[in-house]
Scaffold this active site. Structure first.
Site, short mmCIF file in Angstrom:
data_model
loop_
_atom_site.label_atom_id
_atom_site.label_comp_id
_atom_site.label_asym_id
_atom_site.label_seq_id
_atom_site.Cartn_x
_atom_site.Cartn_y
_atom_site.Cartn_z
N ALA A 101 5.66 6.67 1.82
CA ALA A 101 6.20 8.02 1.60
C ALA A 101 7.51 7.86 0.84
CB ALA A 101 6.44 8.71 2.94
N GLY A 104 2.81 4.80 4.08
CA GLY A 104 1.86 5.83 3.64
C GLY A 104 0.90 5.31 2.59
N GLU A 117 -1.77 3.76 4.45
CA GLU A 117 -2.46 4.83 5.18
C GLU A 117 -3.38 5.61 4.25
OE1 GLU A 117 1.37 6.15 6.83
OE2 GLU A 117 0.34 6.25 8.75
N GLU A 142 7.13 1.07 8.70
CA GLU A 142 7.94 2.22 9.08
C GLU A 142 8.94 1.91 10.20
OE1 GLU A 142 4.76 2.17 8.40
OE2 GLU A 142 4.09 4.03 7.47
N1 T1G Z 1 10.83 5.70 -1.03
C1 T1G Z 1 11.77 5.91 -1.98
N2 T1G Z 1 12.31 4.93 -2.75
C2 T1G Z 1 11.88 3.67 -2.53
C3 T1G Z 1 10.90 3.37 -1.54
C4 T1G Z 1 10.38 4.46 -0.79
N3 T1G Z 1 9.43 4.28 0.12
N4 T1G Z 1 10.70 2.03 -1.58
C5 T1G Z 1 11.49 1.53 -2.52
N5 T1G Z 1 12.20 2.51 -3.09
C6 T1G Z 1 13.15 2.35 -4.19
C7 T1G Z 1 14.36 1.53 -3.78
O1 T1G Z 1 15.34 2.35 -3.17
C8 T1G Z 1 14.81 0.98 -5.13
O2 T1G Z 1 15.48 2.04 -5.79
C9 T1G Z 1 13.51 0.76 -5.87
O3 T1G Z 1 12.52 1.59 -5.21
C10 T1G Z 1 13.04 -0.69 -5.81
O4 T1G Z 1 13.03 -1.05 -4.44
C11 T1G Z 1 4.13 8.67 6.36
C12 T1G Z 1 6.64 7.84 6.95
C13 T1G Z 1 8.29 -1.77 -1.94
C14 T1G Z 1 8.73 -4.04 -0.95
O5 T1G Z 1 9.26 1.34 4.10
O6 T1G Z 1 9.98 -2.34 1.29
O7 T1G Z 1 5.46 5.71 4.41
O8 T1G Z 1 17.74 0.92 -6.03
O9 T1G Z 1 14.83 -2.80 -4.63
O10 T1G Z 1 12.75 -5.66 -3.70
O11 T1G Z 1 3.71 6.70 7.51
O12 T1G Z 1 11.19 -1.37 -1.84
O13 T1G Z 1 16.06 0.86 -7.91
O14 T1G Z 1 17.18 3.01 -7.28
O15 T1G Z 1 13.38 -2.63 -2.55
O16 T1G Z 1 10.77 -5.17 -5.28
C15 T1G Z 1 7.27 3.19 4.24
C16 T1G Z 1 10.07 0.44 1.55
C17 T1G Z 1 7.99 4.46 3.94
C18 T1G Z 1 8.61 0.48 1.99
C19 T1G Z 1 9.77 -3.36 -3.12
N6 T1G Z 1 7.45 2.25 3.16
N7 T1G Z 1 10.23 -0.31 0.31
O17 T1G Z 1 10.84 -4.25 -2.94
O18 T1G Z 1 12.41 -3.43 -4.77
S1 T1G Z 1 7.88 5.63 5.25
C20 T1G Z 1 8.48 1.39 3.17
C21 T1G Z 1 10.22 -1.67 0.30
C22 T1G Z 1 6.22 6.04 5.28
C23 T1G Z 1 4.34 7.17 6.37
C24 T1G Z 1 5.74 6.76 6.50
C25 T1G Z 1 10.53 -2.32 -1.00
C26 T1G Z 1 9.31 -2.86 -1.75
P1 T1G Z 1 16.69 1.69 -6.82
P2 T1G Z 1 13.51 -2.52 -4.02
P3 T1G Z 1 11.71 -4.72 -4.20
#
Ligand code: T1G
Length: 699
Positions: A66, A105, A108, A128
């Site tokens: 998400a 997500g 999912e 998450e």
């Molecule tokens: N939402 C918004 N921005 C995100 C994002 C996300 N989920 N993930 C990464 N970014 C942005 C981050 O801030 C950065 O921005 C850029 O992307 C590159 O990220 C309903 C509720 C995917 C492994 O927790 O683990 O789904 O600084 O520097 O090292 O059940 O990003 O460039 O402006 O980390 O290559 C669940 C979180 C969400 C994954 C990539 N998903 N992201 O790592 O790059 S909640 C997560 C990561 C959800 C559902 C629930 C990592 C990555 P900027 P980065 P990276």
């Protein structure tokens, strides 16, 4: 090809429709993405020409979750569940084509597809929990139906990224396709599904793996017990466990409702706000306003470490682990041999736990070469000095390095707080001198304080920040001042903890309050663990402090079975009447009367001065942002991430309350509690640490 919306295309190739998402940076499920997917699948599933649909993403990764930036605000457009229903309810098979990281997500959504293919380099997970949440789009209900309850519990509470091969073995992925040929592989798989007339397989319909866990509540109780220490203080792990329990005990749709309830509890709670704040804070810390991506970096192919002690050896391991050759220098053969022996033992311990293989132990040891001559560092790209904290020794070493090392080599110091400008003055290349402050144990702790000295060049800073990521560290750029950022704030807390003991609070009271706040250990238990005699010299000891008296009594901490605490044979700590008497004697001798001190005062006296010190650091320009200070404390000192960090916590309390309390303490206990000018200014302007603009550069 039909452009459904700016981030979603729909093409039909023969009898396969292909929905392509392209929403950088990580195809997060923003409103625009949800709108595009929802519309594309409605169209694709209604298109008579298409007999199957492939969902694929452009860019670095499949949907990574998400869009966390949307949380807390009104969620417009179709919900994630609407998108999932359109996919899972499609009249023809949908194949998810996974590369990069299908997370949260994203996974999912893939689990609502009827089939999943991936390239070998892909990873999948439900992380998450790391932002204080749980998979809120059916992940806790579908995952156990594929991988079983125990593996599901492990995945949702660790947030681990599972490599594609393991995901294939677990049934999360149906086929691995050739690297770089995901689209072709996914279309070919879809055609196979059509040709074999395979069913519209829905994960939600398969209860086999759930049945195995029915009537076995012990699976969940045992899991809770086994992880109690790791989950202590966190809300999210427990709600994740409860959601998986619901998958076992309730019909699917009831389980979804329970998942949604547990998700909302977390979303509305304080911990997830702190952990989502921290998620972005850690990424913000990588951005240096006056050192942009355009600044060239220096290739680091070989590293020299000076000093094979605990720090030097640990630092060397970081580079060897990342495949970088290391030369480690000692002055005495026995010190070098001992240091390399410790490194080997560390690797062998990791191997005995299955962390690395025996072959990797040899490979990594093979990358670390010992030498007794600093002259051997003539060709390295970076040197890190990790010797005694004495300025004269360090300046002598840097003068020699300046003579020995090739032009352009970076000269780093691991000093934990000495003036790096003075160290740089011993060289003719101050632009190449930088602080690389690792935290002990250096091969374990994630934090790396990168200290910008007055003349450190932008290239050296950019190179150091990039190298930190390469060796798996979380880097924060800080400025030259006593203790830099982390230890300077620690000093404020330690000072108050010591004073509280002299006013009547026992060490175990203070440790308990800080442990209950969420720190892994209180300051006195930490001192006993490290050893009370670090820096203590018997000949110079005059019994002028509680620590002196304890060391003189050979109560030097855990290693002697007694320090502030008494320890049993298993090193279990208990309050010591001996220590209590020493403290009370000290208090009486100092002419004070011990008083009962409340837990609330202990917490405020330890924490508020940390926040105030952070404000001073910001106003002096020794940190770029308040959130950088929080990244330091979460990763270097065990500040509980579900409380965001000292500055986030200051905003939660309210800067006005912190200021009022500091003024109250100043009036009764002197100017050591003098509020930072920035704190006064913030309160006058009604702003918060989070709203402060970043400093333009470290001063
Ligand atoms: N939402 C918004 N921005 C995100 C994002 C996300 N989920 N993930 C990464 N970014 C942005 C981050 O801030 C950065 O921005 C850029 O992307 C590159 O990220 C309903 C509720 C995917 C492994 O927790 O683990 O789904 O600084 O520097 O090292 O059940 O990003 O460039 O402006 O980390 O290559 C669940 C979180 C969400 C994954 C990539 N998903 N992201 O790592 O790059 S909640 C997560 C990561 C959800 C559902 C629930 C990592 C990555 P900027 P980065 P990276």
């Amino acid at each position: 090809m039909t452009a459904i919306n700016p981030v979603t295309d729909l093409t039909v190739e023969g009898d396969v429709a292909i929905v392509t998402l392209n929403s950088p940076p990580v195809n997060a499920l923003s409103q625009k993405v949800r709108e595009g997917l929802h519309a594309a699948f409605q169209q694709a599933c209604a298109d008579g020409a298409a007999k199957a649909v492939v969902l694929i993403c452009e860019g670095r990764t499949f949907i990574a979750g998400a869009d966390i930036t949307e949380f807390g605000g009104a969620m417009g457009g179709p919900s994630l569940q609407d998108v999932q229903d359109a996919i899972e309810g499609c009249s023809k098979p949908v194949v998810a084509a996974i590369h990069g990281t299908a997370l949260g997500g994203g996974l999912e959504v893939a689990l609502c597809c009827h089939y999943r293919v991936a390239v070998p380099s892909a990873k999948v997970g439900l992380p998450e929990v790391n932002i204080g949440l749980l998979p809120g789009a059916g992940g806790t209900q579908r995952l156990p139906r594929i991988v079983g309850v125990e593996k599901a519990l492990q995945m949702v509470t660790s947030g681990e990224h599972v490599p594609a091969k393991a995901a294939l073995e677990m049934g999360l992925v149906d086929e691995l396709v050739d690297e770089g040929k995901l689209r072709d592989g996914a279309v070919a798989y879809a055609k196979k599904v059509i040709a074999e007339n395979r069913p519209l397989r829905k994960v939600r319909d398969n209860d086999d793996k759930i049945q195995e866990a029915k009537g076995k509540p012990e699976i969940f109780e045992n899991f809770r017990k086994a992880n109690a220490r790791k989950f202590r203080g966190f809300m999210a792990p427990e709600n994740n466990i409860k959601a998986v329990e619901a998958a076992v005990n309730l019909p699917f749709d009831e389980g979804l409702k329970q998942e949604r309830k547990l998700f909302n509890e977390l979303m509305m709670g304080p911990q997830s706000a702190a952990q989502r704040y921290y998620f972005f804070a850690e990424r913000q810390a990588q951005k240096i306003p006056d050192v942009g991506d355009d600044v060239a970096t220096i290739p680091i192919k070989s590293v020299g470490i000076i000093g094979a002690g605990t720090m030097g050896g640990g630092i060397a391991m970081n580079f060897a682990n990342a495949g970088i050759d290391v030369k480690i220098v000692e002055v005495k053969p026995e010190a070098l041999e001992r240091g390399l022996g410790v490194v080997r033992k560390n690797y062998e311990r990791t191997a005995s736990r299955g962390g690395i293989t025996a072959q990797q132990v040899e490979e990594r040891m093979g990358r670390i070469k010992g030498t007794l001559s600093m002259e051997d560092l003539a060709d390295v790209d970076l040197v890190i000095e990790a010797v005694f904290e004495r300025m004269d020794i360090k300046k002598d070493i840097f003068a020699n390095l300046d003579r020995i090392c090739k032009p352009g080599a970076i000269l780093g110091t691991n000093t934990s707080g000495l003036n790096i400008n003075e160290i740089a003055s011993a060289t003719k290349r101050p632009e190449s001198v930088i602080g690389l402050h690792f935290f002990s144990p250096a091969n374990v702790m994630k934090l790396l304080e990168i200290v910008r000295a007055d003349h450190t060049s932008k290239e050296v800073i950019a190179t150091s920040m990039k190298l930190a990521k390469q060796i798996g560290k979380i880097a924060v750029l800080v400025g030259v001042c006593p203790g830099f950022v982390g230890n300077r704030i620690l000093g404020a807390r330690q000072r108050e903890a010591q004073k509280l003991v002299m006013e009547g609070a026992m060490p175990w009271d203070i440790d308990r309050v800080l442990y209950d706040f969420g720190f892994p250990m209180g300051p006195f238990a930490m001192s006993d663990l490290a050893g009370l005699d670090i820096g203590w010299v018997k000949e110079r000891s005059k019994g002028e402090s509680i620590r002196d008296v304890l060391c003189e009594m050979d109560r030097r901490g855990q290693k002697t079975g007694a320090g502030y605490y008494d320890y049993d044979e298993n090193r279990n700590a208990k309050p010591s009447p001996v220590t209590e008497k020493i403290i009370n004697d000290f208090i009486v001798k100092s002419g004070r009367n011990p008083r009962k001190i409340s837990d609330e005062e202990i917490l405020e006296r330890c924490i508020y001065p940390m926040i105030n010190e952070g404000a001073k650091i910001l106003e002096e320009g020794k940190a770029l942002r308040a959130s950088d200070i929080d990244v330091v404390w979460v990763n270097g000192y065990g500040w509980p991430v579900y409380r965001g960090g000292p500055m986030f916590y200051g905003d939660q309390i309210g800067p006005d309350k912190v200021l009022a309390k500091m003024k109250e303490f100043e009036a009764t206990m002197g100017d050591v509690f003098k509020p930072a000018a920035l704190l006064e200014k913030m309160v006058a302007e009604g702003t918060t640490f989070a709203k402060l603009p970043a400093n333009p550069r470290i001063l």
